[in-house]
Motif scaffolding. Structure first.
Motif, PDB file in Angstrom:
ATOM      1  N   THR A 166       0.841  -1.193   0.000  1.00 39.00           N
ATOM      2  CA  THR A 166       0.000   0.000   0.000  1.00 39.00           C
ATOM      3  C   THR A 166       0.879   1.247   0.000  1.00 39.00           C
ATOM      4  OG1 THR A 166      -1.756   1.198   1.167  1.00 39.00           O
ATOM      5  CG2 THR A 166      -0.170   0.002   2.522  1.00 39.00           C
ATOM      6  N   VAL A 167       0.427   2.274  -0.695  1.00 39.08           N
ATOM      7  CA  VAL A 167       1.125   3.552  -0.750  1.00 39.08           C
ATOM      8  C   VAL A 167       0.065   4.611  -1.038  1.00 39.08           C
ATOM      9  CG1 VAL A 167       1.636   3.429  -3.239  1.00 39.08           C
ATOM     10  CG2 VAL A 167       3.123   4.744  -1.723  1.00 39.08           C
ATOM     11  N   ASP A 168       0.275   5.809  -0.521  1.00 41.87           N
ATOM     12  CA  ASP A 168      -0.748   6.847  -0.717  1.00 41.87           C
ATOM     13  C   ASP A 168      -0.836   7.285  -2.180  1.00 41.87           C
ATOM     14  OD1 ASP A 168      -1.378   6.886   1.991  1.00 41.87           O
ATOM     15  OD2 ASP A 168       0.171   8.374   2.445  1.00 41.87           O
ATOM     16  N   TYR A 169       0.319   7.542  -2.789  1.00 42.70           N
ATOM     17  CA  TYR A 169       0.321   8.090  -4.153  1.00 42.70           C
ATOM     18  C   TYR A 169       1.359   7.403  -5.037  1.00 42.70           C
ATOM     19  CZ  TYR A 169      -2.565  12.052  -2.716  1.00 42.70           C
ATOM     20  OH  TYR A 169      -3.599  12.821  -2.265  1.00 42.70           O
ATOM     21  N   VAL A 170       0.991   7.233  -6.286  1.00 43.52           N
ATOM     22  CA  VAL A 170       1.950   6.947  -7.349  1.00 43.52           C
ATOM     23  C   VAL A 170       1.979   8.183  -8.230  1.00 43.52           C
ATOM     24  CG1 VAL A 170       2.265   5.710  -9.524  1.00 43.52           C
ATOM     25  CG2 VAL A 170       1.903   4.430  -7.429  1.00 43.52           C
ATOM     26  N   VAL A 171       3.180   8.661  -8.519  1.00 42.45           N
ATOM     27  CA  VAL A 171       3.332   9.825  -9.395  1.00 42.45           C
ATOM     28  C   VAL A 171       3.873   9.338 -10.736  1.00 42.45           C
ATOM     29  CG1 VAL A 171       4.446  12.057  -9.715  1.00 42.45           C
ATOM     30  CG2 VAL A 171       3.766  11.324  -7.414  1.00 42.45           C
ATOM     31  N   ALA A 172       3.164   9.682 -11.812  1.00 43.62           N
ATOM     32  CA  ALA A 172       3.539   9.195 -13.142  1.00 43.62           C
ATOM     33  C   ALA A 172       3.813  10.373 -14.073  1.00 43.62           C
ATOM     34  CB  ALA A 172       2.423   8.327 -13.710  1.00 43.62           C
ATOM     35  N   ALA A 173       4.956  10.350 -14.740  1.00 45.04           N
ATOM     36  CA  ALA A 173       5.323  11.401 -15.699  1.00 45.04           C
ATOM     37  C   ALA A 173       4.850  11.011 -17.094  1.00 45.04           C
ATOM     38  CB  ALA A 173       6.830  11.608 -15.690  1.00 45.04           C
ATOM     39  N   TYR A 174       4.332  11.999 -17.821  1.00 45.37           N
ATOM     40  CA  TYR A 174       3.800  11.736 -19.161  1.00 45.37           C
ATOM     41  C   TYR A 174       4.911  11.420 -20.149  1.00 45.37           C
ATOM     42  CZ  TYR A 174       1.487  12.619 -23.634  1.00 45.37           C
ATOM     43  OH  TYR A 174       1.007  12.518 -24.923  1.00 45.37           O
ATOM     44  N   ASN A 175       6.053  12.105 -20.023  1.00 45.69           N
ATOM     45  CA  ASN A 175       7.173  11.871 -20.932  1.00 45.69           C
ATOM     46  C   ASN A 175       8.483  12.178 -20.207  1.00 45.69           C
ATOM     47  OD1 ASN A 175       7.419  14.686 -20.893  1.00 45.69           O
ATOM     48  ND2 ASN A 175       6.206  14.929 -22.781  1.00 45.69           N
ATOM     49  N   GLU A 176       9.613  12.020 -20.914  1.00 45.18           N
ATOM     50  CA  GLU A 176      10.922  12.214 -20.310  1.00 45.18           C
ATOM     51  C   GLU A 176      11.079  13.626 -19.742  1.00 45.18           C
ATOM     52  OE1 GLU A 176      13.446  10.176 -19.846  1.00 45.18           O
ATOM     53  OE2 GLU A 176      12.770   8.392 -20.925  1.00 45.18           O
ATOM     54  N   TYR A 212       0.537  -0.257 -12.684  1.00 42.72           N
ATOM     55  CA  TYR A 212       1.590  -0.159 -11.666  1.00 42.72           C
ATOM     56  C   TYR A 212       0.990   0.275 -10.329  1.00 42.72           C
ATOM     57  CZ  TYR A 212       5.902   1.258  -9.341  1.00 42.72           C
ATOM     58  OH  TYR A 212       6.929   1.383  -8.451  1.00 42.72           O
ATOM     59  N   ALA A 213       0.116   1.266 -10.361  1.00 43.87           N
ATOM     60  CA  ALA A 213      -0.511   1.767  -9.136  1.00 43.87           C
ATOM     61  C   ALA A 213      -1.312   0.679  -8.437  1.00 43.87           C
ATOM     62  CB  ALA A 213      -1.412   2.958  -9.462  1.00 43.87           C
ATOM     63  N   ASP A 214      -1.994  -0.146  -9.225  1.00 43.85           N
ATOM     64  CA  ASP A 214      -2.769  -1.234  -8.640  1.00 43.85           C
ATOM     65  C   ASP A 214      -1.845  -2.263  -7.996  1.00 43.85           C
ATOM     66  OD1 ASP A 214      -5.402  -2.582  -8.308  1.00 43.85           O
ATOM     67  OD2 ASP A 214      -4.455  -4.118  -9.549  1.00 43.85           O
ATOM     68  N   ARG A 215      -0.705  -2.514  -8.634  1.00 37.53           N
ATOM     69  CA  ARG A 215       0.239  -3.519  -8.120  1.00 37.53           C
ATOM     70  C   ARG A 215       0.835  -3.095  -6.790  1.00 37.53           C
ATOM     71  NH1 ARG A 215       5.675  -4.383  -9.479  1.00 37.53           N
ATOM     72  NH2 ARG A 215       5.518  -3.017 -11.292  1.00 37.53           N
ATOM     73  N   VAL A 216       1.107  -1.803  -6.620  1.00 38.72           N
ATOM     74  CA  VAL A 216       1.717  -1.347  -5.362  1.00 38.72           C
ATOM     75  C   VAL A 216       0.678  -0.903  -4.337  1.00 38.72           C
ATOM     76  CG1 VAL A 216       3.849  -0.678  -6.531  1.00 38.72           C
ATOM     77  CG2 VAL A 216       2.043   1.034  -6.190  1.00 38.72           C
ATOM     78  N   GLY A 217      -0.618  -1.036  -4.692  1.00 39.71           N
ATOM     79  CA  GLY A 217      -1.683  -0.710  -3.742  1.00 39.71           C
ATOM     80  C   GLY A 217      -1.879   0.773  -3.505  1.00 39.71           C
ATOM     81  N   ALA A 218      -1.675   1.594  -4.538  1.00 36.25           N
ATOM     82  CA  ALA A 218      -1.788   3.048  -4.383  1.00 36.25           C
ATOM     83  C   ALA A 218      -3.243   3.474  -4.174  1.00 36.25           C
ATOM     84  CB  ALA A 218      -1.221   3.748  -5.611  1.00 36.25           C
ATOM     85  N   GLU A 219      -3.427   4.457  -3.297  1.00 35.12           N
ATOM     86  CA  GLU A 219      -4.754   5.026  -3.059  1.00 35.12           C
ATOM     87  C   GLU A 219      -5.131   6.013  -4.176  1.00 35.12           C
ATOM     88  OE1 GLU A 219      -6.914   4.301  -0.558  1.00 35.12           O
ATOM     89  OE2 GLU A 219      -5.529   2.761   0.148  1.00 35.12           O
ATOM     90  N   ARG A 220      -4.137   6.765  -4.629  1.00 35.72           N
ATOM     91  CA  ARG A 220      -4.371   7.758  -5.675  1.00 35.72           C
ATOM     92  C   ARG A 220      -3.184   7.782  -6.623  1.00 35.72           C
ATOM     93  NH1 ARG A 220      -6.042  12.356  -1.287  1.00 35.72           N
ATOM     94  NH2 ARG A 220      -8.081  11.483  -0.701  1.00 35.72           N
ATOM     95  N   ILE A 221      -3.417   8.333  -7.799  1.00 40.14           N
ATOM     96  CA  ILE A 221      -2.341   8.463  -8.775  1.00 40.14           C
ATOM     97  C   ILE A 221      -2.286   9.901  -9.255  1.00 40.14           C
ATOM     98  CG2 ILE A 221      -3.821   7.769 -10.721  1.00 40.14           C
ATOM     99  CD1 ILE A 221      -1.288   6.362 -11.872  1.00 40.14           C
ATOM    100  N   ALA A 222      -1.092  10.440  -9.378  1.00 36.10           N
ATOM    101  CA  ALA A 222      -0.899  11.806  -9.853  1.00 36.10           C
ATOM    102  C   ALA A 222      -0.246  11.764 -11.226  1.00 36.10           C
ATOM    103  CB  ALA A 222      -0.011  12.583  -8.871  1.00 36.10           C
ATOM    104  N   PHE A 223      -0.930  12.322 -12.209  1.00 39.71           N
ATOM    105  CA  PHE A 223      -0.392  12.383 -13.569  1.00 39.71           C
ATOM    106  C   PHE A 223       0.256  13.749 -13.787  1.00 39.71           C
ATOM    107  CE2 PHE A 223      -3.749   9.174 -14.119  1.00 39.71           C
ATOM    108  CZ  PHE A 223      -3.007   8.161 -14.704  1.00 39.71           C
TER     109      PHE A 223
END
Length: 282
Positions: A166-176, A212-223
């Protein structure tokens, strides 16, 4: 020394005796005479003493009588009896522990069935801290334990706890180009007291980020994407709460990430739901 081992040879002797299970009695006797330089009779007596099942038998086989060390062991078992744990202790003269800094009783812990390897091992050491600058001897008792053995024992007893990821947030970058910005968002969320995981690769395809967020148990995801970033926003999506789908996604000002929970609070959601209801009836 009463057993025929000079003080300066004690540590080296312990290291060799500790190999008894691995190389056998004959090989240990040979190393004690050839490597340590003990008399053959002393080597034989030491190995014989390790087979003792009681403290009395050990004192006799080792030829040490009621030495200070034997008396210390007797006192230990007397105290264990008074404390109510004597049934859990067993004298074993073959437990030597190969580390030279022990200055007293050493021990190993096993499962009651005696099937697994030692769960832990340690002992008394009075001079260890002196090696690291202590100006006086500090009596200590310590031990180390084997996590693999403990896990096997917990599995066998069917009491191994489950700790879902479980983790509160996953932060995902759109590009490099947005990776650095994603790191900044992660820092701001962490400063707000949130646990954060940064997706280690770009997430042009949001499916990869969600997976990825589902695998690590994230509550929310930030794009973190260019369109929102250019106007000072980060798109956050709630992945777990039981709220209307159109309320799960919020565009949050970068400068207000410290107050992120406010955007997903019950009051905020209720206000948004009310506004949506008014718009539908007007």
């Amino acid at each position: 020394e009463k057993a025929g081992v000079p003080g300066e040879k004690f540590a080296e002797t312990c290291v060799i005796i500790d190999k008894l299970d691995k190389i056998g009695a004959e090989a240990v006797e040979k190393e004690l005479t050839q490597k340590v330089g003990l008399a053959a009779e002393v080597g034989r007596r030491i190995v014989q003493a390790t087979t003792a099942k009681t403290l009395d038998e050990f004192a006799e086989l080792a030829g040490v009588g009621e030495s200070d060390e034997v008396q210390e062991m007797r006192k230990l078992f007397e105290l264990a009896e008074d404390y109510g744990i004597a049934d859990w202790l067993q004298f074993d003269a073959s437990v030597v522990r190969g580390l030279a800094y022990y200055t007293g009783v050493v021990f190993e812990g096993f499962d009651k069935a005696g099937v697994l390897r030692a769960i832990c091992g340690g002992g008394r050491y009075d001079r260890l801290l002196s090696l690291y600058g202590s100006k006086k001897e500090v009596p200590c008792v310590g031990f180390g334990f084997g996590d693999c053995v403990i896990i096997e024992l917990l599995k066998e007893k069917k009491v191994l706890p489950e700790f879902p990821a479980t983790v509160d947030y996953v932060v995902a970058a759109y590009n490099e180009e947005m990776l650095g910005k994603a790191m900044r968002v992660a820092r701001l969320l962490r400063q707000a007291g949130k646990s954060v995981d940064v997706l280690p690769e770009v997430a042009k395809k949001v499916k990869k980020a969600f997976k990825y967020a589902d695998r690590v148990g994230a509550e929310r995801i930030a794009f973190v994407a260019p369109d929102e970033w250019d106007i000072g926003l980060v798109r956050i999506k709630d992945l777990r709460s039981d709220i209307a789908e159109d309320l799960k996604q919020q565009d949050v000002p970068i400068g207000d990430l410290a107050n992120i929970d406010r955007y997903f609070s019950k009051g905020q959601v209720a206000k948004a739901e009310a506004a949506a209801g008014e718009a539908a009836t007007s």
